[in-house]
Design a protein around this motif. Structure first.
Motif, short mmCIF file in Angstrom:
data_model
loop_
_atom_site.label_atom_id
_atom_site.label_comp_id
_atom_site.label_asym_id
_atom_site.label_seq_id
_atom_site.Cartn_x
_atom_site.Cartn_y
_atom_site.Cartn_z
N LEU A 194 0.83 -1.06 0.06
CA LEU A 194 -0.06 0.10 -0.12
C LEU A 194 0.83 1.20 -0.01
O LEU A 194 0.42 2.28 -0.60
N GLU A 195 1.93 1.27 0.67
CA GLU A 195 2.95 2.28 0.52
C GLU A 195 3.56 2.63 -0.69
O GLU A 195 3.61 3.58 -1.17
N LEU A 196 3.56 1.47 -1.55
CA LEU A 196 3.98 1.42 -2.77
C LEU A 196 3.17 2.37 -3.76
O LEU A 196 3.35 3.24 -4.56
N LEU A 197 1.61 2.16 -3.67
CA LEU A 197 0.81 2.77 -4.20
C LEU A 197 0.90 4.38 -3.95
O LEU A 197 0.61 5.33 -4.76
N ASP A 198 1.06 4.69 -2.36
CA ASP A 198 1.21 5.90 -2.15
C ASP A 198 2.11 6.85 -2.62
O ASP A 198 2.39 8.19 -2.53
N ASN A 199 3.24 6.02 -3.10
CA ASN A 199 4.44 6.85 -3.27
C ASN A 199 4.45 6.82 -5.14
O ASN A 199 5.59 7.08 -5.61
N SER A 200 3.51 6.43 -5.62
CA SER A 200 3.49 6.74 -7.19
C SER A 200 3.32 8.08 -7.38
O SER A 200 2.96 8.88 -6.86
N ASN A 202 1.53 9.35 -9.61
CA ASN A 202 -0.11 9.79 -9.82
C ASN A 202 -0.41 10.11 -8.31
O ASN A 202 -1.20 11.27 -8.19
N CYS A 203 -0.02 9.49 -7.34
CA CYS A 203 -0.66 9.82 -6.00
C CYS A 203 0.20 11.11 -5.43
O CYS A 203 -0.73 11.95 -4.73
N LEU A 204 1.51 11.03 -5.87
CA LEU A 204 2.13 12.35 -5.34
C LEU A 204 1.49 13.67 -5.88
O LEU A 204 1.61 14.72 -5.33
N GLN A 205 1.29 13.58 -7.24
CA GLN A 205 0.64 14.55 -8.17
C GLN A 205 -0.79 15.10 -7.69
O GLN A 205 -1.03 16.00 -7.69
N CYS A 269 12.12 4.35 0.63
CA CYS A 269 11.80 4.30 -0.83
C CYS A 269 12.93 4.52 -1.83
O CYS A 269 12.81 4.76 -2.78
N GLN A 270 14.32 4.45 -1.33
CA GLN A 270 15.45 4.38 -2.19
C GLN A 270 15.47 2.96 -2.93
O GLN A 270 15.15 2.13 -2.25
N PRO A 271 15.76 3.10 -4.12
CA PRO A 271 15.70 1.84 -4.65
C PRO A 271 16.66 0.79 -4.36
O PRO A 271 17.82 1.00 -3.72
N VAL A 272 16.55 -0.48 -4.58
CA VAL A 272 17.01 -1.72 -4.05
C VAL A 272 17.86 -1.99 -5.46
O VAL A 272 17.45 -2.24 -6.61
N ARG A 273 19.34 -2.23 -5.22
CA ARG A 273 20.18 -2.87 -6.11
C ARG A 273 20.48 -4.25 -6.18
O ARG A 273 20.94 -4.56 -4.99
#
Length: 689
Positions: A194-200, A202-205, A269-273
């Motif tokens: 659900l956090e993933l959806l909130d950080n999209s 679309n959601c941030l804008q 929410c920093q990318p995983v490498r």
């Protein structure tokens, strides 16, 4: 005048509700339910119970940071005499003393996500709002009115409830399966999804607009494909295709999605490498299954990446038989995506069913790196006008492969058209077993059939339908059925002359290490033969020896070598080319379970590895993981340097937390050998038996 009601407590009845809604695997610490189905709660009052003649009760459900009735993120509804499963409503189950049991139902098109539930009680003297608690609402494939309804129980169990599975890699002739821990029910994963959806983006804008569309699996699945990669947003994985992964984790090391998702959350929410296609697909599968959308990973062998959208993949070879990078087009030896099941009311035709979703960042869609949902049915019938990204997916499984000769003067000559190479052995794990299911027939008609060519012609928007010419002089490449990593092996070029006259040609025969996405790395064997003569109706074979001493240093973790044979007939200047990708096989890890496999009882896994290479191996590490068995464990190799043919053993202790069929996945990596895999199915008996 009636005394105001006072709230003493609330029982969300998580265990019976979660069990009824098939979310028990999340645990019973919180209420997690599926839309379109009723759930029951008990409200406990202090001084007196609910009196229908004097008390008026209504409810409010809210989702999002700024819920609005106009967006459907805030809904108020009164008590009803009976439940209507088409809207938010509630009815009394039992009114006894100070306890009031209520049954609440959400509509099958409710927004998914975190909800707050409130109760408003109005008497003659006052109105009081009570906070009843929070719950999570998910998609419901068991509800006929839900857009993700899947009317086969064993498929629902496989594609929604199964938290482990298999993903296929390798090449079309040597398909291998790796075990993957999806882990959608593990602690904290639903919150991360659900956090993933909130950080999209679309959601941030525009959060209000984003939340207003969270009823739609088409919208949600598209957000997920964008957020699994980090190319445009605060997404989960950064892709990298070698050669150095020292500042992160090699994609081949991962055994599951759990560590990746938790690491992304821990890193704010920093990318995983790092990720590659099967990792992107597997993480997307975890998120979508967690949210309740039936999803399965798919592997397409000889997958086309058509950058020019002309349904052809152009490959250039110079006059010495070497690949030349003249085009961004490529053939991936394998490529993974996912399919999700949903209706498509946004499309005119009946394209309900499996939809392709591809989170690997290849090409942009509407300005961002995502792909899908593209209806599989539309792909099969060549209807590339349908949303989303259907032309790109159609090319992945149907594009024609065109070989060109690039001459020294810069001129180009078409050598060959192969309409059968692309899109082979499209695979997924079978329902309820570890068998491989071939789903190629869902994507395309039989190669070379009239239907297949007709569909291609229909989809060929740039009208460049190419024809394969019949040849009396041909070439093909043949290899042994199984080639082990670390060994020397032989490949053959077979020239066939079906004409009545002899053919004399120059034959260039070479091998080069490649990445799995088709990019060449280094030549590792070479032969250039003048005046090879093939008599009338004769078949002649020339061999090429490929030595470990030549390919070992440049071999990637995918163990893939491209064999190319180029023949130039002197008299007619006819050019022939053949190619084959070899996937060298690593040894399998031997895994043995010691102890009685009972829930909550200690077990030991004995893991055995034998060095197959003719060189010493150093810095070995075993990575062990299994949903319901053990969290990720890293176990260093007990021997600093493993000599050729030497066997090493390690023991890993764990305590199973879940019963049933479980998969223990193991990966071994060292300095000169990567991605040695194995898994063991273990049936864990429940503790109370």
């Amino acid at each position: 005048m009636a005394q105001a009601l006072e709230l003493a407590g609330i029982e969300l009845q998580c265990k019976p509700n979660n069990t009824a809604h098939r979310t028990a695997d999340f645990g019973f610490g919180r209420l997690i339910v599926r839309r379109g189905s009723r759930f029951t709660i008990t409200v406990i009052f202090t001084s007196r119970g609910y009196q229908p003649e004097s008390d008026k009760i209504s409810f409010t459900v809210e989702t999002g940071l700024a819920p609005l009735e106009t967006s459907g993120t805030k809904v108020q509804f009164p008590l009803s005499n009976s439940l209507d499963e088409n809207k938010w409503n509630a009815t009394i189950v039992r009114n006894g003393g100070s306890e009031l049991s209520l049954s609440i139902c959400s509509p099958a098109n409710a927004k998914i996500g975190r909800y707050t539930l409130k109760l408003l009680c109005t008497t003659q003297s006052q109105s009081t709002m009570f906070y009843l608690g929070q719950f999570i609402l998910l998609f419901n494939p068991w509800c006929p009115a839900d857009a993700v309804f899947l009317d086969v129980e064993n498929q629902r169990k496989e594609y929604v409830l199964n938290d482990q599975g298999l993903i296929y890699r390798g090449s079309r002739k040597f398909i291998s399966a790796i075990a993957w821990n999806f882990g959608q029910f593990e602690d904290g994963i639903v919150d991360i999804c659900l956090e993933l959806l909130d950080n999209s983006l679309n959601c941030l804008q525009n959060q209000d607009e984003d939340y207003s569309q969270r009823h739609d699996p088409v919208y949600i699945s598209r957000i997920v494909t964008a957020m699994v990669n980090c190319n445009d947003d605060k997404g989960i994985l950064l892709g990298k295709w070698g050669p150095n992964y020292s500042d992160g984790v090699s994609p081949t090391t991962w055994n599951g999605s759990i560590t990746i998702l938790r690491q992304w959350n821990k890193l704010s929410c920093q990318p995983v490498r790092y990720g590659q296609c099967w990792v992107f697909a597997a993480v997307a599968c975890t998120v979508l299954r967690c949210l309740g959308i039936p999803t399965r990973p798919i592997t397409n062998f000889n997958s086309a990446h058509d950058t020019e959208q002309n349904l052809t993949i152009d490959s250039f070879i110079d006059e010495n038989g070497k690949l030349v990078k003249e085009s961004r087009d490529s053939i991936w030896n394998f490529h993974c995506w996912v399919e999700s099941w949903m209706t498509r009311p946004d499309l005119k035709a009946d394209y309900t069913g499996w939809q392709v979703l591809d989170p690997t960042p290849q090409e942009k869609s509407e300005g961002i790196y995502c792909c899908g949902p593209a209806p599989v049915k539309a792909i099969k019938c060549g209807d590339v006008t349908q949303n989303f990204d259907t032309p790109f997916v159609f090319a992945e499984v149907n594009a024609d492969y065109v070989s060109w000769l690039l001459r020294k003067d810069g001129s180009k000559e078409q050598i060959m058209v192969n309409s059968r190479l692309v899109g082979q052995k499209i695979s997924t794990k079978a329902v309820g077993s570890d068998d491989r299911e071939d789903v190629t027939h869902n994507y395309k008609y039989e190669e070379g059939s009239e239907e297949e060519r007709s569909v291609f012609s229909k989809a060929d928007m740039k009208n460049k339908l190419l024809k394969e010419s019949e040849k009396t002089f041909s070439i093909k490449v043949k290899t042994d059925k199984l080639n082990m990593n670390g060994t020397d092996f032989k490949v053959s070029a077979i020239l066939s002359n079906q004409s009545s006259v002899a053919k004399s040609c120059r034959l260039i025969f070479c091998a080069q290490t490649i990445q799995y996405n088709g990019k060449p790395i280094k030549d590792c064997a070479w032969k250039d033969l003048d005046n090879v003569t093939v008599g009338p109706q004769e078949v002649k074979t020339e061999s090429l020896q490929v030595l470990y001493s030549e390919y070992g240093e440049s071999l990637t973790e995918h163990n893939q070598i491209l064999i190319l044979a180029l023949a130039v007939e002197y008299k007619t200047e006819e050019i022939l080319v053949a190619r084959k990708v070899i996937t060298l096989q690593n040894p399998e890890l031997c895994i043995k379970i010691v102890g009685e496999p009972v829930q909550y009882r200690d077990l030991t896994a004995e893991i055995c590895f034998t060095n197959p290479l003719p060189v010493n191996l150093c810095d070995g590490t075993f990575l062990v993981e299994g949903v319901g068995l053990t969290d990720e464990q890293r176990v260093p190799c007990p021997i600093k340097s493993i000599t050729p043919g030497q066997e090493v053993k390690v023991k890993v202790e764990f305590t199973p937390q879940k019963s049933g069929l479980r998969k223990l996945a193991v990966d071994f990596d060292c300095n000169k050998l990567k991605d040695v895999r194995g898994f063991k199915n273990v049936i864990i008996r429940p503790m109370n038996r």
